[in-house]
Design a protein around this motif. Structure first.
Motif, mmCIF file in Angstrom:
data_model
loop_
_atom_site.group_PDB
_atom_site.id
_atom_site.type_symbol
_atom_site.label_atom_id
_atom_site.label_comp_id
_atom_site.label_asym_id
_atom_site.label_seq_id
_atom_site.Cartn_x
_atom_site.Cartn_y
_atom_site.Cartn_z
ATOM 1 N N HIS A 56 0.826 -1.213 0.000
ATOM 2 C CA HIS A 56 0.000 0.000 0.000
ATOM 3 C C HIS A 56 0.859 1.262 0.000
ATOM 4 O O HIS A 56 0.365 2.343 0.315
ATOM 5 N N SER A 59 1.793 4.247 2.183
ATOM 6 C CA SER A 59 1.300 3.789 3.495
ATOM 7 C C SER A 59 2.027 2.500 3.868
ATOM 8 O O SER A 59 2.216 1.611 3.027
ATOM 9 N N PHE A 78 0.038 -7.605 1.724
ATOM 10 C CA PHE A 78 -1.379 -7.822 2.029
ATOM 11 C C PHE A 78 -1.585 -8.732 3.242
ATOM 12 O O PHE A 78 -2.602 -9.434 3.340
ATOM 13 N N ILE A 150 -9.628 2.122 4.390
ATOM 14 C CA ILE A 150 -8.848 2.385 3.173
ATOM 15 C C ILE A 150 -8.181 3.761 3.276
ATOM 16 O O ILE A 150 -7.642 4.111 4.318
ATOM 17 N N ALA A 151 -8.194 4.556 2.201
ATOM 18 C CA ALA A 151 -7.354 5.748 2.117
ATOM 19 C C ALA A 151 -7.675 6.823 3.148
ATOM 20 O O ALA A 151 -6.817 7.644 3.477
ATOM 21 N N ILE A 217 -8.760 -2.453 -1.200
ATOM 22 C CA ILE A 217 -7.336 -2.240 -1.484
ATOM 23 C C ILE A 217 -6.538 -3.544 -1.544
ATOM 24 O O ILE A 217 -5.341 -3.519 -1.830
ATOM 25 N N HIS A 218 -7.183 -4.674 -1.273
ATOM 26 C CA HIS A 218 -6.545 -5.974 -1.480
ATOM 27 C C HIS A 218 -7.197 -6.726 -2.636
ATOM 28 O O HIS A 218 -6.949 -7.909 -2.831
ATOM 29 N N MET A 261 -4.471 4.391 -6.824
ATOM 30 C CA MET A 261 -4.321 3.021 -6.322
ATOM 31 C C MET A 261 -2.986 2.377 -6.694
ATOM 32 O O MET A 261 -2.751 1.216 -6.383
ATOM 33 N N ASP A 294 -0.870 9.388 -4.840
ATOM 34 C CA ASP A 294 -0.825 8.002 -4.379
ATOM 35 C C ASP A 294 -0.457 7.980 -2.898
ATOM 36 O O ASP A 294 0.700 8.235 -2.538
ATOM 37 N N MET A 296 -2.524 5.642 -0.440
ATOM 38 C CA MET A 296 -2.869 4.283 0.025
ATOM 39 C C MET A 296 -3.119 3.442 -1.225
ATOM 40 O O MET A 296 -4.223 3.408 -1.751
ATOM 41 N N THR A 297 -2.082 2.798 -1.718
ATOM 42 C CA THR A 297 -2.168 2.094 -2.989
ATOM 43 C C THR A 297 -2.497 0.616 -2.812
ATOM 44 O O THR A 297 -2.605 0.106 -1.704
ATOM 45 N N SER A 298 -2.634 -0.050 -3.926
ATOM 46 C CA SER A 298 -2.827 -1.500 -3.961
ATOM 47 C C SER A 298 -1.873 -2.076 -5.003
ATOM 48 O O SER A 298 -2.281 -2.572 -6.044
#
Length: 329
Positions: A56, A59, A78, A150-151, A217-218, A261, A294, A296-298
């Motif tokens: 993430h 983050s 994850f 999430i974000a 996000i997963h 993301m 960007d 809180m990414t995935s």
């Protein structure tokens, strides 16, 4: 799968080593741990600890530093960090006034951070916490009892971090967090899924002309899959869903975060923000704080999320604007 990596099983270790080397003036890695801790003189204030699975970035380690987190505990991709790792983060962040934990609402994170809290209290460290559940997409999704975190978590880091920097007590930060969390709401949309390196293939499938509203996000399921639409239509969907949740009134003041993301260019994020701006202006909403990027990414997911925070207290805006010294804010 194309990734700039070595052995997938060493991703966390190599990533953290690269991060602390690049920013050794700001952060350090606690020996034999996956904890990123801020450098600098002790402040004698409440410590803030967050964390979760990797993938993430920035983050959560990117928000370690003066004015935000004291430490971030990084799990495998994850995957929640273990209680013993979280405990080390708590111990390193305790400066005599206690430690506050900011936890995203995933079953593994909640369980492991709670266990670490109990272990820390056995060592006479005062600990309290908040669980962030800002994702309005679905209830009880994969890995989650209740709404996902999430974000919006990043804005929680910022507000509570500024409060801790100002010298609020652990009790006062808990009271602030309890008021803040119900006013933080987010919703995302995915254009393409993320690929976990150790798995080697996308976590789900979308056709070339498909999008999915509300993906986690997963890569957890969202609430509706549709054909690709212009940015303005995507913005309208997300804003309308958030409007239902907030039931806002003309003149209400909000903070807004458009969060990429991982695989979405800033060009597209700014276009989306422009569409959100117009929609909320039409609603008579004041956007007192704005952020795009960007956060809180995935991993490499293509898509973005929209977070709104209703600024019920003028101090929240002050905290959002307070200066910080971190890698990623």
């Amino acid at each position: 799968m194309k990734k700039i990596i070595n052995d997938p099983s060493n991703i966390l270790d190599e990533m953290l080593n690269g991060l602390v080397f690049a920013y050794e003036d700001l952060v350090e890695r606690l020996p034999e741990t996956s904890v990123i801790h801020r450098k600098g003189e002790k402040t004698g204030k409440v410590g803030l600890v967050s964390g979760g699975g990797s993938g993430h970035e920035p983050s959560h380690a990117g928000f370690v530093g003066k004015g935000m987190l004291s430490a971030a505990v990084c799990g495998e991709v994850f995957t929640s960090p273990t209680p013993d790792q979280i405990l080390e983060g708590i111990k390193a962040s305790d400066e005599g006034k206690g430690v506050f934990l900011i936890i995203k609402n995933y079953s593994g994170d909640v369980m492991n951070f709670d266990m670490a809290k109990e272990l820390a209290e056995m060592e006479d460290i005062e600990v309290d916490y908040i669980v962030v559940d800002d994702d309005i997409a679905v209830e009880d999704s994969t890995y989650t009892a209740g709404k996902r975190g999430i974000a919006g978590t990043v804005l929680v880091h910022k507000i509570l971090g500024a409060a801790a920097e100002k010298g609020l007590s652990l009790k006062e930060i808990k009271e602030l967090a309890d008021k803040l969390i119900p006013e933080v709401k987010s919703l995302g949309v995915a254009l393409n899924p993320a690929t976990v390196p150790e798995v080697g293939k996308p976590g789900f499938e979308l056709m070339d002309d498909e999008i999915e509203f509300g993906v986690g996000i997963h890569g957890e399921p969202g609430y509706r899959r549709e054909k690709l639409q212009p940015s303005a239509a995507l913005a309208k969907e997300l804003v309308n869903q958030l409007k239902k949740e907030f039931q806002w009134q003309k003149g209400d003041s909000f903070a807004v975060l458009v969060n990429g993301m991982g695989g979405t260019p800033l060009m597209e994020q700014f276009i989306f923000m422009n569409d959100v701006k117009q929609l909320l202006a039409d609603e008579g909403i004041t956007l007192s704080f704005r952020k795009v990027g960007d956060y809180m990414t995935s991993i490499d997911m293509e898509g973005l999320s929209l977070t709104l925070v209703k600024l019920e207290d003028s101090s929240w805006l002050e905290y959002l604007n307070a200066p910080v010294t971190t890698i990623a804010w």
